[in-house]
Design a protein around this motif. Structure first.
Motif, PDB file in Angstrom:
ATOM      1  N   GLU A 225      33.576 -11.853  38.539  1.00  0.00           N
ATOM      2  CA  GLU A 225      33.516 -10.528  37.784  1.00  0.00           C
ATOM      3  C   GLU A 225      34.151 -10.880  36.412  1.00  0.00           C
ATOM      4  O   GLU A 225      35.147 -11.679  36.229  1.00  0.00           O
ATOM      5  CB  GLU A 225      34.227  -9.605  38.499  1.00  0.00           C
ATOM      6  N   ALA A 226      33.558 -10.316  35.484  1.00  0.00           N
ATOM      7  CA  ALA A 226      33.891 -10.555  33.973  1.00  0.00           C
ATOM      8  C   ALA A 226      33.714  -9.285  33.046  1.00  0.00           C
ATOM      9  O   ALA A 226      32.519  -8.875  33.108  1.00  0.00           O
ATOM     10  CB  ALA A 226      33.083 -11.653  33.543  1.00  0.00           C
ATOM     11  N   GLY A 228      34.332  -6.357  33.939  1.00  0.00           N
ATOM     12  CA  GLY A 228      33.835  -5.161  34.560  1.00  0.00           C
ATOM     13  C   GLY A 228      32.293  -5.201  34.974  1.00  0.00           C
ATOM     14  O   GLY A 228      31.728  -4.343  35.264  1.00  0.00           O
ATOM     15  N   VAL A 229      31.697  -6.519  34.848  1.00  0.00           N
ATOM     16  CA  VAL A 229      30.377  -6.819  35.121  1.00  0.00           C
ATOM     17  C   VAL A 229      30.312  -8.048  36.297  1.00  0.00           C
ATOM     18  O   VAL A 229      30.943  -8.908  36.166  1.00  0.00           O
ATOM     19  CB  VAL A 229      29.653  -7.462  34.100  1.00  0.00           C
ATOM     20  N   THR A 230      29.623  -7.854  37.319  1.00  0.00           N
ATOM     21  CA  THR A 230      29.553  -8.679  38.253  1.00  0.00           C
ATOM     22  C   THR A 230      28.365  -9.658  37.823  1.00  0.00           C
ATOM     23  O   THR A 230      27.179  -9.233  37.485  1.00  0.00           O
ATOM     24  CB  THR A 230      28.841  -8.072  39.736  1.00  0.00           C
ATOM     25  N   ILE A 231      28.495 -11.073  37.569  1.00  0.00           N
ATOM     26  CA  ILE A 231      27.759 -11.914  37.244  1.00  0.00           C
ATOM     27  C   ILE A 231      27.243 -12.839  38.168  1.00  0.00           C
ATOM     28  O   ILE A 231      28.341 -13.309  39.167  1.00  0.00           O
ATOM     29  CB  ILE A 231      28.427 -12.797  35.982  1.00  0.00           C
ATOM     30  N   GLY A 232      26.273 -13.111  38.558  1.00  0.00           N
ATOM     31  CA  GLY A 232      25.697 -13.858  39.628  1.00  0.00           C
ATOM     32  C   GLY A 232      24.604 -14.982  39.351  1.00  0.00           C
ATOM     33  O   GLY A 232      23.933 -14.665  38.522  1.00  0.00           O
ATOM     34  N   VAL A 233      24.552 -15.946  40.027  1.00  0.00           N
ATOM     35  CA  VAL A 233      23.615 -17.047  40.037  1.00  0.00           C
ATOM     36  C   VAL A 233      22.802 -16.896  41.267  1.00  0.00           C
ATOM     37  O   VAL A 233      23.447 -17.075  42.407  1.00  0.00           O
ATOM     38  CB  VAL A 233      23.951 -18.228  39.670  1.00  0.00           C
ATOM     39  N   VAL A 234      21.595 -16.689  41.575  1.00  0.00           N
ATOM     40  CA  VAL A 234      20.850 -16.764  42.615  1.00  0.00           C
ATOM     41  C   VAL A 234      19.869 -17.792  42.661  1.00  0.00           C
ATOM     42  O   VAL A 234      19.225 -18.136  41.587  1.00  0.00           O
ATOM     43  CB  VAL A 234      19.935 -15.224  42.473  1.00  0.00           C
ATOM     44  N   ALA A 235      19.944 -18.375  43.905  1.00  0.00           N
ATOM     45  CA  ALA A 235      19.063 -19.630  44.029  1.00  0.00           C
ATOM     46  C   ALA A 235      18.672 -19.671  45.402  1.00  0.00           C
ATOM     47  O   ALA A 235      19.027 -19.108  46.284  1.00  0.00           O
ATOM     48  CB  ALA A 235      19.684 -21.059  43.464  1.00  0.00           C
ATOM     49  N   THR A 236      17.604 -20.610  45.669  1.00  0.00           N
ATOM     50  CA  THR A 236      16.957 -20.686  47.111  1.00  0.00           C
ATOM     51  C   THR A 236      18.207 -21.294  48.096  1.00  0.00           C
ATOM     52  O   THR A 236      19.232 -21.907  47.420  1.00  0.00           O
ATOM     53  CB  THR A 236      15.752 -21.570  47.091  1.00  0.00           C
ATOM     54  N   THR A 237      18.140 -20.971  49.270  1.00  0.00           N
ATOM     55  CA  THR A 237      19.217 -21.332  50.107  1.00  0.00           C
ATOM     56  C   THR A 237      19.678 -22.831  50.013  1.00  0.00           C
ATOM     57  O   THR A 237      18.611 -23.671  49.999  1.00  0.00           O
ATOM     58  CB  THR A 237      18.805 -21.209  51.776  1.00  0.00           C
ATOM     59  N   GLY A 238      20.910 -23.120  49.756  1.00  0.00           N
ATOM     60  CA  GLY A 238      21.351 -24.458  49.768  1.00  0.00           C
ATOM     61  C   GLY A 238      21.657 -25.085  48.246  1.00  0.00           C
ATOM     62  O   GLY A 238      22.238 -26.011  47.978  1.00  0.00           O
ATOM     63  N   LYS A 239      21.112 -24.243  47.244  1.00  0.00           N
ATOM     64  CA  LYS A 239      21.231 -24.729  45.912  1.00  0.00           C
ATOM     65  C   LYS A 239      22.005 -23.814  45.216  1.00  0.00           C
ATOM     66  O   LYS A 239      22.346 -24.213  43.825  1.00  0.00           O
ATOM     67  CB  LYS A 239      19.535 -24.709  45.216  1.00  0.00           C
ATOM     68  N   ALA A 240      22.453 -22.683  45.322  1.00  0.00           N
ATOM     69  CA  ALA A 240      23.508 -21.877  44.453  1.00  0.00           C
ATOM     70  C   ALA A 240      24.544 -22.473  44.039  1.00  0.00           C
ATOM     71  O   ALA A 240      24.806 -22.356  42.709  1.00  0.00           O
ATOM     72  CB  ALA A 240      23.931 -20.488  45.338  1.00  0.00           C
ATOM     73  N   ALA A 241      25.217 -23.373  44.593  1.00  0.00           N
ATOM     74  CA  ALA A 241      26.409 -24.047  44.138  1.00  0.00           C
ATOM     75  C   ALA A 241      26.056 -24.929  43.032  1.00  0.00           C
ATOM     76  O   ALA A 241      26.930 -25.204  42.026  1.00  0.00           O
ATOM     77  CB  ALA A 241      27.021 -25.124  45.140  1.00  0.00           C
ATOM     78  N   LYS A 242      24.956 -25.329  42.688  1.00  0.00           N
ATOM     79  CA  LYS A 242      24.368 -26.120  41.606  1.00  0.00           C
ATOM     80  C   LYS A 242      24.121 -25.081  40.245  1.00  0.00           C
ATOM     81  O   LYS A 242      24.034 -25.406  39.175  1.00  0.00           O
ATOM     82  CB  LYS A 242      22.973 -26.614  41.634  1.00  0.00           C
ATOM     83  N   GLY A 243      24.524 -23.846  40.430  1.00  0.00           N
ATOM     84  CA  GLY A 243      24.704 -22.900  39.441  1.00  0.00           C
ATOM     85  C   GLY A 243      25.941 -22.473  38.624  1.00  0.00           C
ATOM     86  O   GLY A 243      26.225 -21.574  38.028  1.00  0.00           O
ATOM     87  N   GLN A 244      26.796 -23.416  39.454  1.00  0.00           N
ATOM     88  CA  GLN A 244      28.216 -22.980  38.682  1.00  0.00           C
ATOM     89  C   GLN A 244      28.415 -23.189  37.257  1.00  0.00           C
ATOM     90  O   GLN A 244      29.150 -22.510  36.591  1.00  0.00           O
ATOM     91  CB  GLN A 244      29.271 -23.951  39.250  1.00  0.00           C
ATOM     92  N   PHE A 245      27.942 -24.174  36.464  1.00  0.00           N
ATOM     93  CA  PHE A 245      27.860 -24.271  34.975  1.00  0.00           C
ATOM     94  C   PHE A 245      27.437 -23.115  34.546  1.00  0.00           C
ATOM     95  O   PHE A 245      27.673 -22.531  33.569  1.00  0.00           O
ATOM     96  CB  PHE A 245      27.378 -25.824  34.773  1.00  0.00           C
ATOM     97  N   ALA A 246      26.134 -22.771  35.154  1.00  0.00           N
ATOM     98  CA  ALA A 246      25.380 -21.321  34.405  1.00  0.00           C
ATOM     99  C   ALA A 246      26.317 -20.253  34.632  1.00  0.00           C
ATOM    100  O   ALA A 246      26.410 -19.427  33.684  1.00  0.00           O
ATOM    101  CB  ALA A 246      24.072 -21.172  35.134  1.00  0.00           C
ATOM    102  N   LEU A 247      26.859 -19.975  35.767  1.00  0.00           N
ATOM    103  CA  LEU A 247      27.755 -18.729  35.964  1.00  0.00           C
ATOM    104  C   LEU A 247      29.159 -18.841  35.020  1.00  0.00           C
ATOM    105  O   LEU A 247      29.268 -17.797  34.280  1.00  0.00           O
ATOM    106  CB  LEU A 247      28.155 -19.027  37.253  1.00  0.00           C
ATOM    107  N   ASP A 248      29.689 -20.017  34.752  1.00  0.00           N
ATOM    108  CA  ASP A 248      30.638 -20.270  33.652  1.00  0.00           C
ATOM    109  C   ASP A 248      30.332 -20.073  32.287  1.00  0.00           C
ATOM    110  O   ASP A 248      31.019 -19.176  31.631  1.00  0.00           O
ATOM    111  CB  ASP A 248      31.409 -21.561  33.991  1.00  0.00           C
TER     112      ASP A 248
END
Length: 870
Positions: A225-226, A228-248
């Motif tokens: 949450e940032a 007041g907005v929910t920010i998400g990274v969506v990826a195929t199963t098993g890969k979402a954790a690789k989106g942490q830099f993108a999320l930050d």
């Protein structure tokens, strides 16, 4: 130096502010959509998309005919006002429209249409399409959308032009194991039999159809949450954790953009969606940005540290669109640059804000250079260009739209001042939120905020094509020096062609002595000017800081003084001086050896941007010299200049892995390998062999360049090894690395085997396009690839879609530099099918002609100069 301000008068070519009725387009404006309620039931296996939509419309004047857009769609029924009347449906495949005819005219006012239809799920990246991707030992299928500029009509019947803004309430029926992501948050999920669910999303604000998004598949999502907005990274199963830099990254960009624009991001959520294939970039769908997976996800095990730069840049670009493009949208595609030029500028500005050590303006100098090269041609177009139809809109996404737009905005910000420019942008956003605009609306806002004549300056750059040429020369009179500036038009054209018409710009020209503090005098130039310029012999730099969008041609005295002062210049000014010097060679305004002589003055320990500029020129000359007698001497000379730079850096230099030395090292290895440096090729092979047994032995920063060099020199065994590595990887950037390396093999038999692979189901369309280009470009087998394209046109068109016909083939043919292939392109009937395709064909033919002219002029002269030195 005395500050001079020359203000000139002239009629402003400002264009018109937004008017819905005056906006170009092909659809009648007698009926306007207000809201869409859409239910879709994707059939992933049957590649069909059944749907039902209810559209609330405003009929502005009585009519019995209602025309909207639809492509490859069948209609079961069309009724109005709760079934009061059923319409006859007539389809026009050429105009991509459906016309509903009623027995009685619809009265002016509110009405409700109900449409039952079935669209297609495509294998190419337009409309709603499928992506098959490897996951473990199986192949999975993901469904997603890409609609810009005009492919919402491939998903549901609609008014598919940007001025027709409406809200969208979407419902989809999908397998229970699937996650569905759209523009807005999910409001309700209802379980259905057998193993299905109905997913409903909140209605969107008013937006253009091309910003609609739907992605469904076996996906996972990480969120935060940032503001007041929910920010998400969506990826195929098993890969979402690789989106942490993108999320930050998205979190800090959201706060910064909220402040810069003065209008907070208006949606409750923003998802960044990683698509493992199908398209090669990203799309700014409001609230659900889609990215090619390798452009979003970061994994230190497979990515070099420097990959964060590209990920940050593309996220910043697409997030800037959430305001500039999504909240405020251009009225028609003739103003596309309002979206793309601004987002490109903002991405670099954001990188300078958060990662100043990247020096993104300096290291990104090539974007402006590429735009100016295209803009100097006969086939150039204004930033703000007429667009007749969707095929022409598609080909408007080019370097002039993006990079010239970016350069103009940077120049205007520098002219107005950062604070005044930002105030103008805030006023523009506040005044036009949820609406449409034209370029004139932006100029009006900036002019009011900056209290300077923005419109006349900007219009001269947006409403006509071309690059200003500033001729500069110093003359001594007694002990004083005077500088004369004259304006003309910079043109790159083959010899013996008719002159292009003259142009007249108002150019903010930055001038200052070399080595002085970066506070240049600004001359608003139209025509010519003369001014004091320090003491005799002092080196005076024009376009100080390299912010201006113009070329500079120096007279003999000025050039001599600047060449002597090259080491004292800032890095940006050295790069600019080199780039303008090469441009004069391209334009036939300077002898080719003059550039090589200037390179002799560059120190081996100079900065990455300087050597990158030299690498770019050497690589271009190497391409031109393919199958020419001059190539051997040219390659020896290029290796002799570049190899000492690599020797200084070493193969295993220290650094963060994300510094300029690391990036320059990789560029040098890549280029020296292509130039045939035997030591570099041998070392790359040695390191690759070790990597096969111990993957950790090869640093991420070197993997792309080492693998590429090995691929260029590959024999059958190495080629097969590269394909095995590609096939067993489930990581998109790794698969691209190995596939493209295999496609770069100079062996013709291996190139043929690579081309044959592109007809299989092994790789999605994005990889196919890259593979064919690599065979022609790095593999130096353009004739083999061209023969393949012609023989397999139908199969490739079915796999790659209209962009293969309208864009790819013309771009591919620029691998050639002879009149024969230009004629072959002109005679290849499919590329003439649309007006957009004809535009691309004309551009490609001119590129080929310019390359042929430069080859004939430059290579013999350069060869003679090299031999004389030796």
């Amino acid at each position: 130096m005395l500050a001079v301000m020359i203000v000139v008068s002239g009629a402003a070519r400002a264009g018109s502010v937004f008017s819905f009725d005056a906006t170009p387009g092909r659809l009648p404006k007698t009926v306007v959509p207000i809201s869409y309620s859409i239910e879709l039931r994707p059939d992933a296996e049957g590649v069909a998309l059944p749907g039902v939509e209810v559209i609330d419309v405003d009929v502005r004047e009585p009519t019995a005919r209602l025309t909207l857009n639809a492509v490859n769609t069948t209609f079961a029924s069309v009724t109005v006002d709760d079934g009061a009347e059923r319409a006859d449906v007539a389809l026009d495949a050429v105009s991509e429209t459906a016309t509903f005819t009623f027995t009685q005219p619809l009265a002016a006012g509110a009405h409700r249409l109900r449409i039952e239809f079935t669209a297609r799920i495509n294998k190419f990246d337009r409309g709603f399409f499928f992506v098959d991707y490897p996951a473990g030992n199986s192949i999975k299928r993901l469904l997603t959308s890409k609609l810009e500029p005009a492919d919402a009509r491939r998903i549901f019947p609609c008014w598919d032009e940007p001025a027709f803004k409406a809200s969208f309430a979407l419902t989809v029926i999908v397998p229970r194991r699937f996650l569905a992501v759209a523009n807005m948050p999910i409001t309700r999920e209802e379980m259905l039999e057998p193993n299905l669910k109905r997913v409903a999303f909140a209605p969107t604000p008013k937006m253009s159809t091309y910003l609609f998004v739907l992605t469904v598949g076996e996906l996972e999502r990480i969120t935060t949450e940032a503001d007041g907005v929910t920010i998400g990274v969506v990826a195929t199963t098993g890969k979402a954790a690789k989106g942490q830099f993108a999320l930050d990254t998205a979190v800090k960009l959201l706060a910064w953009f909220n402040d810069y624009f003065g209008v907070k991001y208006p949606l409750p959520k923003l998802d960044l969606i990683a698509v493992p294939g199908g398209f090669g970039g990203a799309m700014e769908n409001w609230g659900g940005i889609t990215f090619f997976e390798s452009r979003l996800l970061f994994d230190p095990a497979s990515n070099p540290d420097s990959a964060r730069r590209g990920i940050f840049g593309i996220i910043a670009h697409e997030m800037a669109h959430q305001w500039f493009g999504d909240l405020v949208t251009m009225a028609w595609w003739d103003n596309l640059w309002l979206n793309e030029g601004f987002a490109t500028w903002m991405a670099t500005k954001a990188a300078e804000q958060f990662y100043p050590q990247w020096q993104s303006w300096l290291n990104g100098y090539g974007q402006k250079q590429f735009a100016m090269t295209l803009d100097a041609r006969r086939t150039a177009h204004p930033i703000q260009q007429p667009v007749a139809n969707e095929s022409e809109a598609m080909v408007a996404f080019d370097a002039i739209t993006y990079n010239k737009g970016q350069a103009l905005i940077r120049m205007l910000e520098n002219y107005l001042g950062e604070a005044a420019f930002r105030d103008g942008i805030r006023a523009y956003m506040a005044a036009h939120a949820y609406g449409n605009t034209t370029t004139a609306d932006l100029w009006r806002a900036l002019e009011r905020a900056g209290h300077k004549p923005v419109t006349e300056i900007a219009a001269s750059f947006t409403e006509q094509d071309g690059v200003p040429l500033i001729s500069a020369e110093t003359v001594c009179n007694g002990g004083a020096q005077r500088l004369t500036l004259r304006q003309g038009r910079f043109v790159i054209a083959p010899a013996r062609t008719a002159a292009l018409p003259s142009r007249d710009w108002q150019v903010p020209v930055a001038i200052g002595p070399v080595g002085a503090a970066p506070s240049p005098d600004i001359v608003l130039l139209r025509g010519h000017a003369e001014m004091p310029a320090g003491s005799c012999g002092e080196a005076i730099k024009v376009n100080l800081g390299d912010i201006g969008y113009y070329r500079v041609e120096y007279g003999p005295a000025s050039r001599a003084a600047l060449t002597k002062s090259l080491p004292q210049m800032s890095t940006a000014d050295r790069v600019n001086f080199l780039a303008d010097s090469w441009a004069m060679v391209q334009a036939g305004r300077a002898e080719p050896p003059s550039y090589l002589a200037l390179v002799e003055a560059i120190s081996v320990d100079d900065r990455r941007p300087v050597w990158d500029q030299v690498i770019t020129v050497f690589s271009a000359l190497n391409r031109l010299s393919r199958d020419r007698a001059e190539r051997a001497a040219l390659q020896r000379h290029a290796r002799a200049k570049l190899r000492p730079v690599l020797d200084r850096l070493g193969w295993d230099g220290s650094g963060s892995g994300d510094d300029d030395d690391t990036l320059l090292r990789s560029s040098l290895i890549w280029t020296l390998g292509e130039l045939g440096d035997e030591d570099v090729v041998a070392e790359a092979k040695r390191r690759f062999a070790r990597f096969l047994g111990d993957p950790q032995s090869l640093p991420g920063a070197l993997r792309d360049s080492v693998t590429h060099v090995v691929g260029v020199a590959a024999d059958r065994a190495i080629h097969d090894t590269l394909l095995v590595l590609a096939r067993k990887s489930t990581v998109t950037n790794e698969r691209l690395r190995y596939y493209h390396a295999a496609a770069s093999a100079r062996d013709a038999a291996l190139a043929g085997a690579t081309l044959a692979l592109t007809l299989t189901d092994e790789m999605p369309g994005t990889i196919v396009i890259g593979m064919i280009n690599s065979v022609a470009y790095s593999g130096e087998q353009p004739d083999l690839a061209w023969d393949f394209l012609q023989k397999n046109y139908d199969a490739l068109f079915a796999k790659l879609g209209p962009q293969f016909r309208d864009q790819f083939i013309a771009n591919f043919m620029t691998n050639f530099s002879d009149e024969g292939h230009a004629a072959e392109l002109a005679g290849f009937a499919p590329v003439q099918a649309t007006s957009g395709g004809r535009v691309m064909t004309g551009r490609a033919q001119e590129t080929i002609a310019i390359s042929a002219d430069l080859k004939a002029r430059a290579l013999p002269a350069i060869d003679a100069w090299i031999r004389a030195r030796n």
